[in-house]
Structure formats: C-alpha cells, structure tokens
Motif scaffolding. Structure first.
Motif, PDB file in Angstrom:
ATOM      1  N   ARG A 112      -3.642  21.815  12.433  1.00 52.50           N
ATOM      2  CA  ARG A 112      -3.403  20.227  12.963  1.00 52.50           C
ATOM      3  C   ARG A 112      -4.416  19.352  12.381  1.00 52.50           C
ATOM      4  O   ARG A 112      -4.484  18.253  13.265  1.00 52.50           O
ATOM      5  CB  ARG A 112      -3.140  20.321  14.452  1.00 52.50           C
ATOM      6  N   THR A 113      -5.409  19.586  11.635  1.00 48.38           N
ATOM      7  CA  THR A 113      -6.390  18.552  11.002  1.00 48.38           C
ATOM      8  C   THR A 113      -5.427  17.980   9.776  1.00 48.38           C
ATOM      9  O   THR A 113      -4.549  18.487   9.234  1.00 48.38           O
ATOM     10  CB  THR A 113      -7.673  19.097  10.769  1.00 48.38           C
ATOM     11  N   ARG A 114      -5.958  16.836   9.194  1.00 49.06           N
ATOM     12  CA  ARG A 114      -5.372  16.316   8.269  1.00 49.06           C
ATOM     13  C   ARG A 114      -6.628  15.631   7.168  1.00 49.06           C
ATOM     14  O   ARG A 114      -7.796  15.283   7.734  1.00 49.06           O
ATOM     15  CB  ARG A 114      -4.326  15.272   8.458  1.00 49.06           C
ATOM     16  N   LYS A 115      -6.003  15.274   5.918  1.00 49.25           N
ATOM     17  CA  LYS A 115      -6.740  14.590   5.050  1.00 49.25           C
ATOM     18  C   LYS A 115      -5.891  13.223   4.526  1.00 49.25           C
ATOM     19  O   LYS A 115      -4.702  13.794   4.131  1.00 49.25           O
ATOM     20  CB  LYS A 115      -7.290  15.483   3.894  1.00 49.25           C
ATOM     21  N   HIS A 116      -6.388  12.068   4.581  1.00 50.56           N
ATOM     22  CA  HIS A 116      -5.595  11.061   4.500  1.00 50.56           C
ATOM     23  C   HIS A 116      -6.160   9.885   3.585  1.00 50.56           C
ATOM     24  O   HIS A 116      -7.465   9.606   3.434  1.00 50.56           O
ATOM     25  CB  HIS A 116      -5.042  10.163   5.758  1.00 50.56           C
ATOM     26  N   SER A 117      -5.422   9.375   2.529  1.00 54.72           N
ATOM     27  CA  SER A 117      -5.654   8.479   1.478  1.00 54.72           C
ATOM     28  C   SER A 117      -4.909   7.464   1.213  1.00 54.72           C
ATOM     29  O   SER A 117      -3.576   7.587   1.302  1.00 54.72           O
ATOM     30  CB  SER A 117      -6.159   9.157   0.087  1.00 54.72           C
ATOM     31  N   MET A 130       0.851  -1.297   0.083  1.00 57.00           N
ATOM     32  CA  MET A 130      -0.143  -0.184   0.106  1.00 57.00           C
ATOM     33  C   MET A 130       0.745   1.381   0.056  1.00 57.00           C
ATOM     34  O   MET A 130       2.158   1.312   0.211  1.00 57.00           O
ATOM     35  CB  MET A 130      -0.765   0.021   1.209  1.00 57.00           C
ATOM     36  N   MET A 131       0.304   2.291  -0.261  1.00 56.36           N
ATOM     37  CA  MET A 131       0.952   3.592  -0.207  1.00 56.36           C
ATOM     38  C   MET A 131      -0.137   4.588   0.147  1.00 56.36           C
ATOM     39  O   MET A 131      -1.357   4.645  -0.300  1.00 56.36           O
ATOM     40  CB  MET A 131       1.501   3.830  -1.568  1.00 56.36           C
ATOM     41  N   SER A 132       0.193   5.529   0.984  1.00 56.79           N
ATOM     42  CA  SER A 132      -0.801   6.576   1.458  1.00 56.79           C
ATOM     43  C   SER A 132      -0.210   8.147   0.932  1.00 56.79           C
ATOM     44  O   SER A 132       1.031   8.107   0.931  1.00 56.79           O
ATOM     45  CB  SER A 132      -0.821   6.533   2.924  1.00 56.79           C
ATOM     46  N   VAL A 133      -1.331   8.982   1.327  1.00 60.47           N
ATOM     47  CA  VAL A 133      -0.765  10.525   1.190  1.00 60.47           C
ATOM     48  C   VAL A 133      -1.384  11.131   2.216  1.00 60.47           C
ATOM     49  O   VAL A 133      -2.731  10.678   2.902  1.00 60.47           O
ATOM     50  CB  VAL A 133      -1.242  10.896  -0.213  1.00 60.47           C
ATOM     51  N   THR A 134      -1.010  11.947   2.772  1.00 63.31           N
ATOM     52  CA  THR A 134      -1.532  12.734   3.788  1.00 63.31           C
ATOM     53  C   THR A 134      -1.216  14.164   3.889  1.00 63.31           C
ATOM     54  O   THR A 134      -0.118  14.648   3.697  1.00 63.31           O
ATOM     55  CB  THR A 134      -1.149  12.386   5.145  1.00 63.31           C
TER      56      THR A 134
END
Length: 410
Positions: free
Chosen positions: A321-326, A311-315
C-alpha cells in the motif's frame, strides 16, 4: 525549361482490410526489380522547400498530429514501410535530382485513418505536372515512377480531394531516387540492426466496427461515494474510436464509463492511443489491475486529475500500500500514445514512444494483470483530483483510437 519525361503509373486497389497488428508483414523496402543504380531515399535528402497542411512533414513516419515525430509506422494498403514521407493536404516537398534518376513510390492514405479520407497525389518536374493519382480513398494505393535529369527539381504535392480534409493522412511510402550516374547520391549509412525486442504482439484493437465482447467487458456499479457510478450506456464505438462518456443524466446523477480487457498476463507492454475532451472533475485513466480481483497492486500508466488536461501522471501501487507517483506536462486533448513496459523488477512509462518515468523496485508486481480504461465523474474531489463544477459540460468524452497488448518474452 524542364525536359518532359515519360512517367508511368500502376494502380492496385486493395479492398481487403488492414492486416491485424499481430500479423503485420515485414517492412517493405525498395523493389529489387527497379532500375540499377544508387538508391537515395527522399526522407534522407535535404528539402529545398517544404510545406504541410497539418503539423510538419514527417520523415519515415506517418503524419500523426501537430508535433514533430508524433507519427507512426508508415502503413499503406496493409503493408508497412520503413522509409517514406507522412504528409497532409496542403503539402509540398521539393528536392533536386543529383543525376539521371528514377523517382518511385507507393502512395495512399495511411492505415492510421482506418480507411477514411480522400486525397490527390501529384508529381511535378519543376512546374510541369508529370503524374496525377486522381482521387484516392480508403485503402487504395497507386505506384508511380518518374524520370529526372541532373539538376531537375522534383516536387511532391498532396491536395485535398475537394471534401473534408479530416483523416487525410497521406503517405509517399518507400519514396526514393535511383540514380544511374551516382553523382552526389551516396546512400546514407546503413542503420544498425535493431536489438531483438523483449515483447511480441498479443492483440490489437482498432475499434473499426463494434466493441468485441469476447475481448472487452463494460463497467457497471458504483465506484465510491466520491465518484460517479459506471453506466454501460456510456460505452460506444463511433468513427473508428472507442468512446467513453461521463454524462449527467436527466435525474441529475453523473455516470462514468469504463471497459476492461480480457487478456491477462504477467509482464508485457500495453499501448493506448487516446485523447480527452475538457471537463472539470472528469478524469481519464488507463491502468493495469490484478486479474484475480482486488487491489493493490495496481499500475496506473495514464491518469489525469480532471483539471485542465495539461498534465498526465503515473502511479505504481505496491502490495504493501505504498506507491510511487510521477507527473508530466502534456496536452491530453490531443492524440497521444500512452504505454507501459512492465518487466521483472522494473516498470517504464512512455508517452509517444519516449520513456519519461521509470520504477525499478523489488516490489514491482509479479502476478497476472489486465487492462482497464475508464472515465469517472468526481462529485467530490480530493487534494489532487478536481471536483465537478457548474461549468463542467453535461457530457465529456474520452476517445480511444487503438489498444495494443504485447507479451513479455525476455
């Protein structure tokens, strides 16, 4: 019986290195000095038979890896080509000549192998060999022309030069048939002109020799109580790659490695071509972080969790200090191009040239950032990141083939 045709070839051994990516020349096209007639590119023809020694034969791309369409711009002898075939020893492509045609091509090893490899190109008219390149190595090129009658079968063959086939990514650049009678040889419709790019070249690093200290610095110090310290000794250049090594020392302490890029800019496109060895608890990360220091914001455009390299992710870390992750499934032990396109209010994440995640948000960073590439050994993992296990090899490497940085021009 196939008629024997006179075949000519010229040789141009290019001893100069490849042009830097930022100064790459315009794409080469068919020579206007060739025979008059209708031009048909081999990459646009139906193949009667096709074989390849590594992955599929690529049309208008270099051979790349095992997947279809994973090659790059064809580059031979420092010149880029829009059309041609990317192959590997053990390859053969067969097409039928639609009329009285001249076959022409410039052949050589693709620039993606950085002067390594050795191959032999052969042109057959049916079963008869009408041209043989001899052994081609490094950045050498040869040009070939061969005459064909209507219905004759053109066979393009590439073989290993008798040594290790590793790095043998071969190109039939600008491969084309120029047909004087035009029978069945209508040219493919012209492709629309590409839209102007929002990015322009800033820097390119192919890691051919040593690490350029004017462009890079090596990490040092402790990351955290959960992660290993960074050791500059874990950074090296070998075999045309930047190598980042997480290693367990004789003292029993794990140490990771990382490098930072000295190009600072607001917005742009970064592309890192990399692969990773397997090792539980050893992560691979490519990210952008503020040039002024401190974080967030932060843009992680290639980060795995030290698991099975599946797998690979991006953030996207925002300043609040909030975030979006996939996350996406991928075999990161194979070569891939990981890229991020950062523009005002939007971030696009790409793998092998395809956008797979997008963040559109008014909180997208708007300050100077710079690239970091790192590997970390997680002595104590998290709910997402795996911990080092007894089965983890004492040395796990991340290989980086190249880094491209482009600035945003709107």
């Amino acid at each position: 019986m196939f008629r024997t045709r006179r075949t000519t070839a010229t040789c141009s051994l290019l001893t100069a290195g490849l042009l830097g990516w930022a100064g790459a020349p315009a794409l080469a096209t068919a020579s206007p000095q060739g025979p008059a007639g209708t031009v048909r590119y081999v990459s646009a023809l139906d193949f009667e038979e096709v074989a390849n020694g590594w992955g599929p034969v690529e049309r208008d791309r270099s051979n790349g890896e095992r997947g279809a369409g994973d090659g790059r711009q064809l580059t031979v002898g420092g010149k880029s080509y829009a059309r041609g075939l990317g192959v590997h020893p053990g390859s053969e492509v067969r097409v039928t000549s639609p009329g009285e045609c001249t076959f022409a091509s410039t052949v050589g090893l693709d620039g993606e192998v950085k002067g390594r490899g050795s191959v032999v190109f052969q042109v057959f008219n049916g079963e008869e060999e009408v041209w043989n390149s001899g052994r081609i190595t490094g950045r050498g090129t040869k040009a070939v022309t061969a005459e064909l009658a209507a219905g004759e079968v053109l066979r393009l063959v590439v073989t290993d030069a008798g040594d290790d086939p590793h790095h043998d990514h071969a190109d039939w650049a600008d491969a084309r048939l120029t047909c004087r009678d035009g029978a069945g040889a209508q040219p493919p419709p012209s492709a629309p002109s590409p839209a102007p790019s929002a990015f322009e070249p800033q820097s390119f690093e192919g890691f051919d020799t040593t690490l350029d200290d004017e462009l890079w610095w090596r990490y040092g110090g402790v990351a955290s109580a959960s992660r290993s310290p960074y050791a500059s000794s874990g950074v090296s250049v070998s075999g045309g790659n930047l190598v980042l090594t997480s290693r367990k020392g004789a003292d029993g302490v794990w140490r990771g490695a990382g490098v930072g890029h000295r190009v600072n800019q607001t917005y742009g496109r970064w592309t890192v071509r990399a692969r990773a060895e397997k090792g539980r608890g050893i992560t691979m990360v490519a990210l952008l972080w503020p040039s002024a220091g401190g974080r967030p914001p932060e843009i992680d455009f290639a980060e795995d969790n030290g698991g099975d390299r599946d797998m690979m992710s991006v953030t996207t870390h925002f300043e609040d200090r909030t975030r979006k992750h996939s996350e996406t499934a991928i075999d990161s032990t194979q070569w891939h191009d990981y890229a991020v396109e950062w523009t005002p209010g939007q971030i696009k994440y790409l793998i092998d040239g395809k956008v797979w995640a997008t963040v559109a948000d008014t909180r997208v960073p708007d300050e100077d950032m710079r690239l970091g590439i790192q590997t970390e050994a997680w002595v104590k993992g998290t709910n997402w990141i795996h911990s080092i296990e007894a089965s983890t090899p004492r040395q796990v490497r991340i290989f980086v083939d190249s880094v491209k940085v482009e600035s945003y021009v709107g």
